[in-house]
Design an enzyme around this catalytic site. Structure first.
Site, PDB file in Angstrom:
ATOM      1  N   GLU A 461       0.886  -1.338  -0.165  1.00 26.61           N
ATOM      2  CA  GLU A 461       0.006   0.157  -0.002  1.00 26.61           C
ATOM      3  C   GLU A 461       1.139   1.337   0.172  1.00 26.61           C
ATOM      4  OE1 GLU A 461      -2.250  -0.953   3.369  1.00 26.61           O
ATOM      5  OE2 GLU A 461      -3.787  -2.040   2.238  1.00 26.61           O
ATOM      6  N   GLU A 522      -4.244 -10.283   0.608  1.00 29.20           N
ATOM      7  CA  GLU A 522      -5.021 -10.019   1.890  1.00 29.20           C
ATOM      8  C   GLU A 522      -6.475 -10.182   1.478  1.00 29.20           C
ATOM      9  OE1 GLU A 522      -4.333  -6.106   3.638  1.00 29.20           O
ATOM     10  OE2 GLU A 522      -2.212  -6.275   3.331  1.00 29.20           O
TER      11      GLU A 522
END
Length: 985
Positions: A461, A522
């Site tokens: 991220e 994820e």
């Protein structure tokens, strides 16, 4: 090695707010030289761990400047444990935040003025000053002395005997300094000044507690003047796996002032490699390559972690051993073939989990025993893939994964989520290029020799742009044997990431992707009572060869224990009591509990385990869904499907057990380990399944005797042989007297609401379904009728619900005291939202604390998370029937209950379902849950709250920021529902 850029900024800004200064006098990164499990045996390593003297300052201006000097008195300073975080030892404030930086975002500054209610307003980049003393002998001074820090958060200066040694940032990777010229015989003063934040913190914006200090090992390495400074081993099999070429490049450094002659050697399987004599000039480093061919090599995989122990060392020209290191390698090939990911030629599926380094007492420092417990529990849960989110872990966890068998995605310490996902600010800013590359280089160079590593991750991220391209290029330059990975853009990744999809979205997206394998790095956000619909994901993954696998977020709840009392120590600390005044000793604290701002509240509590490593119920669901064997019933036979690639069925003992309970016949099939492993004893159950051979015969009618009925002030009272039952004018069963004792402390009545869990709260459950919260209370009774029969008295209450439905409660009360309850729901509109739960609620005396039941267990289960919970007879105290989540929420359900008993020393209530039931029981009220921040806040012991339901809304399992429970695990409000059960004593 000094990494400095002489710019105007570098001349005016402090090093810790200058992105060009990554380190001063740091040595180059290198592979872990000695297996961590043998560090204590290594004669070259002097551990400096232990108690250090410590001073905490709120900001850089208040730090004790000059403390590094020999004449600066630190004798009255506090003592602090190293390794460790200072916040977990009572200094300053732990801050939990996810994306938002804990300081004002104004790169590269970390001291710009934030909002006044932020922790960083009063504590503007706190500084920890550390001092310890190191005894050095005359013999040690004849060597090359290297000071090693395993991890320091976030930036540090180092002095020895008042002389400045250097500076480092990049918190999660080692920093080493040559301190030979700084030490003298006798007692030496080592001083370290640690800054909570630095410009490096802009690349360390991970979803975790923001903690500070010297949190990994500190060592003094006493190296020979001529020594091995690095070595890199590759062991790649040929196309048919009949041979493997082992190549080891050893870097040998001569730090002496004269020319040296040495013979490097490498021993594999007792075979000694070439011992060619080398000549190295003073101050030079040369590389020497060993090459060795293995015939019929034993391949390494997570299933079969075959290792080749080896040692690499140096002899002098008199054949005396100068030094030797012990390590191991594994033979494997990792590759992407089109859109298929392969290990050793097989389409391996990665059954994964993400894991932070976290300990409830020591914070970011995790001891060896906890590492071992983590990997043992992962292996026992059939997890074969670990992502080190979102930074490199301590070296020992990789050794465990090598030995016990876990595939690892090793992740660089790079996240700038505070600028947005896939942001260009950090990805394009050339000032930050070197900082990005430094984190990729430190990752690969340290962990290169671990066979468990199958993927190098550039971070999480973070940015996109030239800086990430530079990271990608550096990883490819350093290692061509393992693919790189990045989540923010597939151009920097060998795999295409798709995070947090629904099962259907994963299936559709994988069909669209035709160039690269797909992974969900994820998924299945495991916050609170979660992990529903896990099997649906793996039905998709196993059905598509292009989907590599998926990794659950995440492994362990990041709850912290209450630190020591701060007394004179500065900073904001946690209150010792909850908002309700209950003590927090023994509680696990989360965001906001320390007065930390900004914070993300309980968003750090999303593990399969509690912080003390107690498994949550969803751990067992993961264990079941991830199991490598699938059992399928085909008539009278059981077919076994092996999902593994390298483990034959002959490695297991497969057993079949037939169980009979009250006419129901069940078959339990289990696969047991034939041989013990480091993570489980022989006989451990790796996979299991249950089949119903003969279904349970549920009662449909109440076989009773006549009873008497009368109407008193609108209440219907039915007299039985041993007491009475009262139905009031609302249609509720308000009293049940038996042998002179009242069975109820609150009425049995319709109830459709359930407290939210974390997933449901984030998905607007209460806003969407709030009409059900008081729907039962607002019911309108249209009529109540009674009918006497030979089986007892039938009381029928016809009602209407404000949501737009008719509802009938029917009580059949026998003279022998048994009560049959039937509920019938008929919608009269077509726009009714789904029902949170369909059933009734009642309350029992507080002393009824013993539970026995026949249904799914032993752990909590819900309609979308019950595959691991087998039908059986279970018994437990009420406290064990409940599930205590760190943030209180809906919990404790058991599905498919045939019968249920709850009792005290003098009373017993039995419930027989006319069909399978869902039952929850608590020693507090559901109205107590929303206001409770910790389990200690719940007012217990007033009654037992009991919900008897036909069905209940599933827990959900996609994410905790808006996605809803899959529709097949909800209760349609637009459809009729009916159920019944029988109460007896």
């Amino acid at each position: 090695m000094t990494m400095l850029a002489m710019t105007a900024q570098a001349q005016t800004a402090p090093d810790w707010e200058n992105p060009h200064v990554l380190g001063i006098n740091k040595l180059p990164y290198h592979a872990t030289l000695q297996l961590p499990s043998k560090w204590k045996e290594c004669k070259e390593i002097v551990s400096l761990d232990g108690e250090w003297l410590f001073h905490w300052s709120r900001n850089p201006e208040e730090r004790p400047a000059g403390f590094e000097r020999d004449d600066y008195d630190v004798s009255r300073w506090d003592k602090i444990k190293v390794p460790g975080n200072w916040q977990t030892q009572g200094y300053g404030t732990p801050i939990y935040t996810n994306m938002e930086y804990p300081f004002r975002r104004n790169r590269p500054s970390v001291t710009s003025e934030p909002p006044k209610d932020w922790t960083a307003y009063e504590n503007r980049n706190p500084v920890g000053s550390y001092v310890t003393f190191v005894d050095v002998t005359k013999e040690m001074l004849g060597n090359n002395l290297i000071l090693h820090f395993g991890g320091v958060h976030s930036a540090m200066y180092v002095w020895i005997n008042g002389q400045k040694v250097g500076y480092s940032q990049n918190s999660m990777s080692p920093a080493e300094f040559d301190v030979t010229g700084f030490l003298h015989e006798g007692r030496n003063r080592l001083a370290v000044e640690v800054y909570r934040w630095s410009d490096g913190s802009y690349l360390e914006d991970q979803d975790m507690w923001r903690l500070s200090g010297i949190f990994r090992e500190v060592q003094l390495w006493v190296r020979p003047l001529v020594h091995i400074s690095d070595y890199r081993v590759t062991a790649i099999p040929n196309a048919d796996y009949s041979q493997a070429e082992v190549k080891t490049v050893v870097s040998i450094c001569n730090t002496s002032k004269k020319k040296a002659r040495v013979r490097p050697y490498m021993i594999i399987d007792e075979t000694v490699g070439d011992m060619t004599e080398l000549q190295i000039n003073a101050g030079d480093t040369i590389n020497y390559t060993f090459e060795y061919t293995l015939d019929n090599p034993r391949l390494w995989s997570a299933e079969k972690p075959n290792l080749y122990p080896f040692c690499v060392g140096l002899d002098d020209d008199n054949d005396n051993t100068i030094e030797q290191f012990d390590y191991h390698f594994g033979v494997k090939r990792v590759e992407c073939v089109g859109e298929v990911f392969k290990i050793n030629g097989k389409n391996v599926k990665l059954r994964g989990v993400n894991r932070h380094d976290h300990h409830p007492v020591t914070g970011r420092y995790v001891d060896d025993a906890t590492y071992e417990k983590d990997i043992r529990l992962m292996k026992q849960a059939n997890i074969n893939f670990l992502r080190t989110s979102h930074y490199p872990g301590r070296e020992y966890i990789y050794e465990l994964c090598d030995r016990w068998g876990i595939y690892v995605m090793d992740e660089a310490n790079q996240e700038s989520h505070g600028y947005g996902y896939a942001n260009e600010e950090m990805g394009h800013d050339a000032e930050w290029r070197d900082a990005h590359v430094d984190r990729a280089e430190s990752l690969v160079k340290r962990d290169f020799n671990h066979p468990c590593v199958i993927l190098w991750s550039l971070g999480n991220e973070g940015g996109v742009g030239p800086n990430i391209q530079a990271m990608y290029d550096k990883v490819c330059e350093l290692d061509s044997t393992r693919p790189p990975f990045y989540d923010c853009n597939p151009r920097y990744s060998a795999l295409h990431d798709f995070g947090y999809p629904s099962p259907d979205e994963l299936r559709i997206e994988a069909q669209k992707e035709t160039e690269k394998p797909m992974i969900a790095r994820e998924y299945a956000h495991a916050m609170g009572n979660s992990c529903g619909n896990l099997q649906e994901y793996w039905d998709v993954i196993y059905n598509d060869s292009s989907i590599v696998g998926a990794a659950i977020w995440d492994w362990v709840d990041q709850g912290l224990s209450l630190p020591p009392s701060p007394s004179h120590r500065g900073g904001t600390t946690a209150s010792t009591t909850s908002p309700t005044g209950k003590g927090l000793e023994g509680a696990f604290l989360y965001g906001g509990d320390f007065g930390d701002k900004p914070n993300m509240n309980a968003f750090c509590l999303n593990g399969l385990l509690a912080p003390d490593r107690t498994p949550h119920p969803h751990y067992y669901e993961v264990q079941h869904v991830y199991q490598p064997l699938q059992f399928v019933r085909e008539g009278d036979n059981i077919r076994v499907i092996n999902r593994d690639s390298f483990t034959p069925l002959t490695d297991y003992n497969i057993t079949c057990d037939t169980l009979r309970f009250g006419g129901e016949t069940l078959l339990n099939v289990s696969a047991h380990l034939k041989r013990a492993t480091p993570w489980a004893e022989a006989g451990f159950v790796v996979a299991s399944e249950q089949f119903v051979l003969k279904p349970y015969s549920f009662p449909t009618q109440l076989k009773g005797t006549r009873a008497k009925v009368k109407n008193s002030d609108g209440n219907i009272i039915v007299t039985t042989e041993n007491g009475s039952v009262t139905i009031d004018k609302t249609g509720a069963l308000v009293s049940w007297l038996a042998d002179g004792a009242e069975m109820l402390t609150a009425p049995l009545e319709p109830y459709f609401w359930k407290p939210v869990n974390d997933n449901q709260e984030a998905a607007g459950f209460e806003q969407r379904l709030g009409v059900w919260k008081n729907a039962a209370q607002q019911r309108i009774v249209k009529s109540i009728k009674t009918k006497e029969t030979g089986e007892g008295v039938i009381v029928t209450a016809e009602m209407s619900l404000p949501v737009g439905a008719d509802y009938t409660m029917t009580y059949t009360i026998s003279g022998n005291g048994k009560i049959k309850v039937d509920a019938d729901y008929r919608p009269t509109r077509d726009d009714i939202p789904v029902i949170p739960k369909f059933g009734v609620r009642l309350r029992l005396p507080a002393d009824m604390m013993d539970i026995s039941y026949y249904g799914r267990g032993p752990w909590e289960n819900y309609p979308d998370r019950k595959r691991s919970a087998f039908i059986g007879q279970y018994r437990s105290p009420l406290s064990a029937y409940e599930t205590e989540y760190l943030k209180p929420q809906d919990n404790g359900n058991r599905c498919d209950i045939r019968w249920f008993e709850i009792s005290s020393a003098t009373k017993k209530l039995r419930i027989d379902g006319c069909q399978p039931l869902c039952i929850r029981a608590w020693d507090y009220g559901e109205e107590d849950l929303p206001a409770a921040r910790h389990p200690q806040d719940l007012p217990r012991g007033r009654f037992v709250n009991l919900n008897i339901d036909l069905n209940i809304h599933g827990v959900g399992g996609i994410d905790t920021w808006g996605r809803r429970t899959l529709p097949q695990y909800t209760i349609p409000g637009n459809e009729p529902h009916h159920y019944g059960f029988i109460l007896s004593r």
